[in-house]
Design an enzyme around this catalytic site. Structure first.
Site, PDB file in Angstrom:
ATOM      1  N   ASP A 122       0.816  -1.214   0.000  1.00 54.85           N
ATOM      2  CA  ASP A 122       0.000   0.000   0.000  1.00 54.85           C
ATOM      3  C   ASP A 122       0.851   1.266   0.000  1.00 54.85           C
ATOM      4  O   ASP A 122       1.825   1.369   0.757  1.00 54.85           O
ATOM      5  CB  ASP A 122      -0.852  -0.025   1.283  1.00 54.85           C
ATOM      6  CG  ASP A 122      -1.788   1.151   1.405  1.00 54.85           C
ATOM      7  OD1 ASP A 122      -2.803   1.176   0.701  1.00 54.85           O
ATOM      8  OD2 ASP A 122      -1.498   2.063   2.219  1.00 54.85           O
ATOM      9  N   GLU A 155       1.697  -0.457  -4.916  1.00 55.14           N
ATOM     10  CA  GLU A 155       0.770   0.640  -5.213  1.00 55.14           C
ATOM     11  C   GLU A 155       1.524   1.945  -5.082  1.00 55.14           C
ATOM     12  O   GLU A 155       1.952   2.319  -3.992  1.00 55.14           O
ATOM     13  CB  GLU A 155      -0.415   0.666  -4.244  1.00 55.14           C
ATOM     14  CG  GLU A 155      -1.438   1.706  -4.660  1.00 55.14           C
ATOM     15  CD  GLU A 155      -2.173   2.422  -3.540  1.00 55.14           C
ATOM     16  OE1 GLU A 155      -3.290   2.874  -3.783  1.00 55.14           O
ATOM     17  OE2 GLU A 155      -1.621   2.557  -2.425  1.00 55.14           O
TER      18      GLU A 155
HETATM   19  C1  NOJ Z   1      -4.312   3.325  -0.493  1.00 55.89           C
HETATM   20  C2  NOJ Z   1      -5.512   2.454  -0.234  1.00 55.89           C
HETATM   21  O1  NOJ Z   1      -5.866   1.799  -1.413  1.00 55.89           O
HETATM   22  C3  NOJ Z   1      -6.597   3.363   0.288  1.00 55.89           C
HETATM   23  O2  NOJ Z   1      -7.841   2.708   0.365  1.00 55.89           O
HETATM   24  C4  NOJ Z   1      -6.166   3.900   1.633  1.00 55.89           C
HETATM   25  O3  NOJ Z   1      -7.119   4.834   2.080  1.00 55.89           O
HETATM   26  C5  NOJ Z   1      -4.807   4.577   1.534  1.00 55.89           C
HETATM   27  N1  NOJ Z   1      -3.858   3.839   0.756  1.00 55.89           N
HETATM   28  C6  NOJ Z   1      -4.218   4.754   2.906  1.00 55.89           C
HETATM   29  O4  NOJ Z   1      -3.746   3.520   3.364  1.00 55.89           O
END
Ligand code: NOJ
Length: 573
Positions: free
Chosen positions: A233, A302
């Site tokens: 993430d 990500e």
């Molecule tokens: C990316 C995640 O996909 C999202 O849902 C989240 O709010 C943020 N990162 C913070 O972790």
């Protein structure tokens, strides 16, 4: 030009599950929230669909203020979702039918309820005092204490509304809407702490080796339990400039339209490559430790970053880790750019042995069927699926789900705007209460069922050969049959020899060859593939009605495409 993009097949289709709204297992008193056992119950569905792997969004102990992306203990399943034993069983049963399991790993932040933060905030000299990012701030010219720099919180969209309601004091008409600061004052420590997201998600201090060690232990914990890798993430945020310099203005920012957070270009608060790349390398190194190195593991990062940055990330350890090819999420309606940036340049930039990927949605984005419309999104799915590499499907995309347009305000869960619209329950069976998602009372459901989803339930699509679900299955089967390892860009003209006006074609080769042609325009197009003077058999059409019938033999010098249609040809002669 041909680009070899993957070395070995596998991991072709990865299906993202948002656990809260996927399925509640029938092994407990209903609560209205999806569970791990609910996923296990649906493994057969996923097997039938043909997916190779599932990625499960966070299910760890959490106050659930940001859908579980606020972790209080990353080694424990939150009781809302079940137990660690349920996770073990899911992993084991998925493996028995050849489905891999990847889970979310959240390295940048924890919940403020995490034991690490609870300790860190106690004093300036406790053993974990340096596990998060603390600052005394600065004193401004009026003698008031202020955050140390202009770093902004990603979750600043609500500032637009706050401004409209006159809730932000001292703003002149010429002032830009201020983002929320990424710094919040902690009374206890008499210091600010940094949070790139919500104030309840403090950022960990990656420059502290103990923190890195503890996070890698979390990865090992789950690898030891059998997971096959991680979706990492918001990884770009773990690389920050330790000098904490201010960010500079982003001149492309449109006040009132864009997230106020985007009024700064970010080089210091995230994506600081000198730190980021080695830290990311450390993460991929875990998968190469002796205990794990013979397993088939993967990491998908990500990171919403520029293509040149993603290219560097994709070179860290190409066999094991790649970044999401997100670009197309913002370019879905700009075919020339899709071809140039996210197909040709993307495939050409991948290092040897890397795995390409395609993605058109996730739990943070509007549903693709809303962005493009029903037919165009079916065509986009087909266009993506045929590309070499790993195609990501977000749960419900295979059904053509749209976002919920009217969630009552008192049921909103998302701390940042409108993402709940894409997170409503999966419609399994429209003849059962709550579309078969849970037996709980409707008022208890995690989010309400989207009434538009009822006619698209799995039950109603599963035996209809023309449904989105059947099209997705067919596309997955063909993808596997072809086993594409190479991408070949192709040029297209209209049959008179002029420009193709929004039609893109590409070839792939692996065990066999295939050609995909897609009309991105809203008009009928008649085109030819410049370099292919032969015939092809129509294998799949994205459209149900007019036009060609599957199995037709077609001259690749004269292809008629309905608005938005995608066609796949095989047996190229
Ligand atoms: C990316 C995640 O996909 C999202 O849902 C989240 O709010 C943020 N990162 C913070 O972790």
């Amino acid at each position: 030009m041909s680009q070899r993009v993957i070395d070995k097949p596998g991991w072709d289709v990865t299906y993202q599950i948002y656990p809260s709204s996927f399925n509640e297992g029938r092994d407990r008193e209903p609560t209205g929230v999806g569970s791990i056992s609910g996923i296990t119950e649906k493994l057969h569905y996923l097997e039938e669909l043909g997916v190779d792997a599932i990625w499960i969004s966070p299910f760890f102990a959490s106050p659930m203020k940001d859908g579980g992306y606020d972790i209080a203990d990353a080694t424990e399943v939150d009781p809302v979702f079940g137990t660690n034993a349920d996770a073990d069983k899911l992993i084991q049963q998925a493996h028995e039918i050849g489905i891999k399991v990847i889970i979310d790993f959240i390295p940048n932040h924890t919940s403020d309820q995490h034991a690490w933060f609870q300790e860190s905030m106690l004093s300036r000299d406790n053993p974990k005092s340096d596990w998060y990012i603390w600052s005394d701030g600065i004193i401004d010219k009026d003698g008031n204490r202020q955050p140390p720099n202009n770093w902004a919180s990603v979750f600043s969209i609500s500032q637009i509304e706050a401004r409209a309601q006159g809730k932000i004091p001292d703003l002149t008409d010429d002032d830009l809407t201020p983002p929320k600061s990424a710094w919040t004052w902690c009374k206890n420590r008499q210091q600010y702490y940094l949070h790139s997201f919500a104030d309840f998600q403090p950022d960990l201090n990656w420059d502290n080796p103990e923190v890195r060690q503890a996070l890698k232990d979390v990865m090992r914990h789950w690898l030891d339990r059998g997971v096959d890798g991680f979706r990492v993430d918001a990884v770009n945020y773990i690389g920050k400039n330790p000098d904490r310099l201010n960010e500079a203005r982003n001149t492309a920012y449109r006040d009132g339209k864009d997230n106020p957070y985007d009024q700064w270009r970010r080089f210091n608060s995230s994506g600081y490559m000198l730190k980021l790349l080695p830290y990311m390398k450390e993460l991929t190194d875990v998968l190469e430790e002796p205990l794990y190195k013979d397993r088939d593991l993967k990491i998908i990062f990500e990171a919403y970053m520029e293509p040149q940055d993603l290219k560097l990330i994709d070179h860290i350890n190409p066999q094991l880790a790649s970044s999401f090819n997100f670009g197309r999420l913002d370019l879905l309606t700009a075919p020339a750019l899709i071809q140039k940036l996210h197909l040709d340049a993307y495939y050409a930039s991948l290092p040897k042995g890397a795995k390409a990927n395609q993605v058109t949605g996730n739990h943070d984005k509007p549903r693709i069927a809303d962005v493009l419309g029903a037919e165009a999104s079916r065509a986009m799915m087909l266009f993506n699926m045929m590309l070499p590499g790993q195609t990501f499907l977000y749960n419900g995309e295979e059904l053509g789900l749209t976002g919920h347009k009217s969630i009552p305000p008192n049921r909103i869960k998302d701390p940042n705007g409108l993402r709940d619209a894409s997170r409503t329950p999966m419609p399994w069976d429209d003849t059962r209460p709550n579309a078969g998602f849970s037996d709980a009372d409707e008022s208890q459901l995690y989010l309400p069922v989207n009434p538009e989803d009822l006619s698209k339930s799995v039950r109603s699509q599963v035996s209809d050969p023309k449904s989105d679900l059947s099209l997705t299955k067919k596309a997955i089967q063909l993808k596997k049959q072809i086993g594409a390892t190479n991408y070949h860009p192709l040029s297209v003209s209209d049959t008179e020899g002029g420009a193709s006006h929004g039609v893109i074609a590409y070839g792939v080769s692996g065990r066999t060859k295939a050609l995909t042609v897609k009309n991105f325009s809203g008009e009928v197009r008649r085109v030819r593939i410049d370099s292919l003077h032969s015939l092809g058999n129509l294998a799949i059409s994205s459209h149900q009605a007019e036009g060609l019938t599957e199995k037709d033999e077609v001259s690749l010098q004269d292809i008629i495409l309905q608005p938005h249609q995608a066609l796949v040809f095989t047996d190229l002669q």
